[in-house]
Design an enzyme around this catalytic site. Structure first.
Site, PDB file in Angstrom:
ATOM      1  N   TYR A   1       0.845  -1.193   0.000  1.00  0.00           N
ATOM      2  CA  TYR A   1       0.000   0.000   0.000  1.00  0.00           C
ATOM      3  C   TYR A   1       0.879   1.241   0.000  1.00  0.00           C
ATOM      4  O   TYR A   1       2.039   1.201   0.399  1.00  0.00           O
ATOM      5  CB  TYR A   1      -0.976   0.013   1.182  1.00  0.00           C
ATOM      6  CG  TYR A   1      -0.359   0.281   2.530  1.00  0.00           C
ATOM      7  CD1 TYR A   1      -0.267   1.576   3.023  1.00  0.00           C
ATOM      8  CD2 TYR A   1       0.140  -0.758   3.314  1.00  0.00           C
ATOM      9  CE1 TYR A   1       0.303   1.826   4.264  1.00  0.00           C
ATOM     10  CE2 TYR A   1       0.708  -0.515   4.548  1.00  0.00           C
ATOM     11  CZ  TYR A   1       0.782   0.784   5.020  1.00  0.00           C
ATOM     12  OH  TYR A   1       1.353   1.033   6.244  1.00  0.00           O
ATOM     13  N   CYS A   2       0.303   2.329  -0.487  1.00  0.00           N
ATOM     14  CA  CYS A   2       0.944   3.639  -0.432  1.00  0.00           C
ATOM     15  C   CYS A   2      -0.148   4.617   0.000  1.00  0.00           C
ATOM     16  O   CYS A   2      -1.126   4.205   0.626  1.00  0.00           O
ATOM     17  CB  CYS A   2       1.572   4.017  -1.772  1.00  0.00           C
ATOM     18  SG  CYS A   2       0.396   4.159  -3.138  1.00  0.00           S
ATOM     19  N   GLN A   3      -0.021   5.871  -0.331  1.00  0.00           N
ATOM     20  CA  GLN A   3      -1.034   6.835   0.099  1.00  0.00           C
ATOM     21  C   GLN A   3      -2.340   6.667  -0.673  1.00  0.00           C
ATOM     22  O   GLN A   3      -3.407   6.679  -0.097  1.00  0.00           O
ATOM     23  CB  GLN A   3      -0.501   8.266  -0.046  1.00  0.00           C
ATOM     24  CG  GLN A   3      -1.320   9.309   0.668  1.00  0.00           C
ATOM     25  CD  GLN A   3      -1.351   9.133   2.180  1.00  0.00           C
ATOM     26  OE1 GLN A   3      -0.451   8.569   2.778  1.00  0.00           O
ATOM     27  NE2 GLN A   3      -2.411   9.595   2.809  1.00  0.00           N
TER      28      GLN A   3
ATOM     29  N   GLY B   1      -2.385   4.634  -4.111  1.00  0.00           N
ATOM     30  CA  GLY B   1      -2.386   3.465  -4.985  1.00  0.00           C
ATOM     31  C   GLY B   1      -1.408   3.510  -6.136  1.00  0.00           C
ATOM     32  O   GLY B   1      -1.059   2.468  -6.684  1.00  0.00           O
TER      33      GLY B   1
ATOM     34  N   PHE C   1      -3.599   4.096   1.799  1.00  0.00           N
ATOM     35  CA  PHE C   1      -3.654   4.401   3.226  1.00  0.00           C
ATOM     36  C   PHE C   1      -4.693   5.479   3.539  1.00  0.00           C
ATOM     37  O   PHE C   1      -5.308   5.466   4.602  1.00  0.00           O
ATOM     38  CB  PHE C   1      -2.267   4.836   3.717  1.00  0.00           C
ATOM     39  CG  PHE C   1      -2.191   5.042   5.203  1.00  0.00           C
ATOM     40  CD1 PHE C   1      -2.250   3.959   6.067  1.00  0.00           C
ATOM     41  CD2 PHE C   1      -2.049   6.311   5.741  1.00  0.00           C
ATOM     42  CE1 PHE C   1      -2.181   4.140   7.441  1.00  0.00           C
ATOM     43  CE2 PHE C   1      -1.968   6.500   7.108  1.00  0.00           C
ATOM     44  CZ  PHE C   1      -2.033   5.415   7.966  1.00  0.00           C
TER      45      PHE C   1
END
Length: 126
Positions: A84-86, A88, A113
Site C-alpha cells: 500500500y501507499c497513500q 495506490g 492508506f
C-alpha cells in the site's frame, strides 16, 4: 491534426494494454479483503519514511518504492506481498517491479492508506 489523433490513440492503446497486463499479476483488494490476508503475508508500506512515521498500518514494514530494487533481499518470493501507499499509484509501480523480479502473489490495498479505517501506528516523534 491527423498526427495528433494518431498520437492520442497510441497513448490510449498503451494505457489500456498496461491496465489489463497489470490486472494479470496485481490483485486489488478492498479493505476487508486486505485485512483477511495481510497477517499471513509480507505487509509493505511503499511510502517514504516520513510518511510512514506519521502513521502506518499496524505490522507494516517500510520499504519505499524508491528503494525497492536495492532492498529486494528483505522480501521473500514464497510469501504473498501486500502493498500500500497513500493512494495506490506508488504501490502499483512497486507491484510492477516485483512482478518483473519473479514475485507471484502481489496484492494492493484499494484506495491506499488514505482510505484505511483500521488500526494504525504512529512514530514516537509525533
Amino acid at each position: 491534426m491527423e498526427f495528433l489523433i494518431i498520437a492520442i490513440l497510441v497513448i490510449l492503446a498503451v494505457g489500456i494494454f498496461r491496465y489489463y497486463r497489470q490486472r494479470a499479476y496485481l490483485k486489488v483488494l478492498t479493505e476487508d479483503e486486505f485485512v483477511k490476508g495481510y497477517r499471513k503475508a509480507q505487509l509493505i508500506d511503499v511510502r517514504e519514511p516520513q510518511e510512514f512515521e506519521r502513521g502506518h498500518i499496524l505490522g507494516a514494514r517500510n520499504i519505499p518504492v524508491t528503494q525497492m530494487k536495492q532492498r529486494l533481499i528483505e522480501m521473500r518470493k514464497d510469501k504473498p506481498v501486500y502493498l500500500y501507499c497513500q493512494s495506490g499509484s506508488r504501490s502499483a509501480r512497486a507491484a510492477h517491479l516485483l512482478h518483473k523480479q519473479g514475485y507471484q502473489e502481489i496484492y494492493q490495498l484499494k484506495g491506499g492508506f488514505k482510505k484505511w479505517t483500521g488500526k494504525i501506528k504512529t512514530g514516537k516523534r509525533f
